[in-house]
Design a protein around this motif. Sequence first.
Motif, short mmCIF file in Angstrom:
data_model
loop_
_atom_site.label_atom_id
_atom_site.label_comp_id
_atom_site.label_asym_id
_atom_site.label_seq_id
_atom_site.Cartn_x
_atom_site.Cartn_y
_atom_site.Cartn_z
N ASP A 113 0.79 -1.23 0.00
CA ASP A 113 0.00 0.00 0.00
C ASP A 113 0.82 1.29 0.00
O ASP A 113 0.24 2.38 0.04
CB ASP A 113 -0.93 0.02 1.22
CG ASP A 113 -1.93 -1.13 1.22
OD1 ASP A 113 -2.16 -1.73 0.15
OD2 ASP A 113 -2.48 -1.43 2.30
N TRP A 114 2.14 1.19 0.02
CA TRP A 114 2.99 2.38 0.11
C TRP A 114 2.65 3.38 -0.98
O TRP A 114 2.44 2.98 -2.11
CB TRP A 114 4.47 1.99 0.03
CG TRP A 114 5.37 3.17 0.19
CD1 TRP A 114 6.02 3.83 -0.80
CD2 TRP A 114 5.69 3.86 1.39
NE1 TRP A 114 6.72 4.88 -0.29
CE2 TRP A 114 6.54 4.92 1.06
CE3 TRP A 114 5.32 3.68 2.71
CZ2 TRP A 114 7.04 5.79 2.01
CZ3 TRP A 114 5.82 4.54 3.66
CH2 TRP A 114 6.67 5.59 3.31
N PRO A 115 2.51 4.68 -0.70
CA PRO A 115 2.80 5.42 0.53
C PRO A 115 1.58 5.68 1.40
O PRO A 115 1.67 6.43 2.37
CB PRO A 115 3.39 6.72 0.01
CG PRO A 115 2.63 6.98 -1.26
CD PRO A 115 2.38 5.60 -1.84
N LYS A 116 0.44 5.10 1.11
CA LYS A 116 -0.79 5.36 1.87
C LYS A 116 -0.86 4.40 3.06
O LYS A 116 -1.55 3.39 3.01
CB LYS A 116 -2.01 5.20 0.98
CG LYS A 116 -2.04 6.22 -0.15
CD LYS A 116 -3.23 6.04 -1.03
CE LYS A 116 -3.20 7.06 -2.14
NZ LYS A 116 -4.32 6.94 -3.05
N ILE A 117 -0.17 4.76 4.14
CA ILE A 117 -0.07 3.90 5.32
C ILE A 117 -0.56 4.65 6.56
O ILE A 117 -0.19 5.79 6.79
CB ILE A 117 1.40 3.47 5.55
CG1 ILE A 117 1.97 2.81 4.30
CG2 ILE A 117 1.53 2.56 6.76
CD1 ILE A 117 1.25 1.55 3.86
N SER A 118 -1.37 3.98 7.35
CA SER A 118 -1.83 4.51 8.64
C SER A 118 -1.03 3.84 9.75
O SER A 118 -0.59 2.70 9.59
CB SER A 118 -3.31 4.21 8.85
OG SER A 118 -4.08 4.82 7.84
N GLY A 139 4.29 3.79 10.18
CA GLY A 139 4.12 3.96 8.73
C GLY A 139 4.89 5.14 8.18
O GLY A 139 4.74 5.50 7.01
N LYS A 140 5.74 5.77 8.99
CA LYS A 140 6.48 6.96 8.55
C LYS A 140 7.83 6.58 7.96
O LYS A 140 8.47 5.63 8.42
CB LYS A 140 6.70 7.91 9.73
CG LYS A 140 5.42 8.52 10.24
CD LYS A 140 5.70 9.48 11.37
CE LYS A 140 4.39 10.08 11.88
NZ LYS A 140 4.63 10.97 13.01
#
Length: 163
Positions: free
Chosen positions: A58-63, A157-158
Amino acid sequence: MRGIPHSRTRTLTAALALAVSGAVALSGCGKPQQKVGSAPPPKKPDAFEQRADQIVRDWPKISPVHGRQQALLPLVKAQPPKDGGKAREITVTVGHSPCDAHFGARSHESKGLVVVTGWGKRKSSKGMCTEMLATDKVTIRLKDALGDRKVVDAATGKQLLKG
């Protein structure tokens, strides 16, 4: 078997049956017994492996992960490697409990990312433990050179570094 008397047919059949069973019985003589079983069931991915696969997918949409898990401790920071993209080691600062008997960090590598996390294992569930945060530097050995891959904290997730 025309032309062979009936009693001779029985004798020939009995001799043939004994020969075949004797060959079968003798074929295993002198060999140790072997156990045959099925392959062990595939290892179920742990919480970190599941999270790392999700981040890569899913990178970069990570929670961030909700709650605190001993297998997914957030990292305080990562130090840029001295060798840059040629580095095969990265040093991260793990935030863990002072009550952890053991702690460390681990990684999951993909073509574009290196997903990292801290982990901790508590000494004992008995007794009191402070809620203070202890931090320690841990070096993670990579399978491949960092190159231009991004280093991502599995818990938050950063992005921590860009190779």
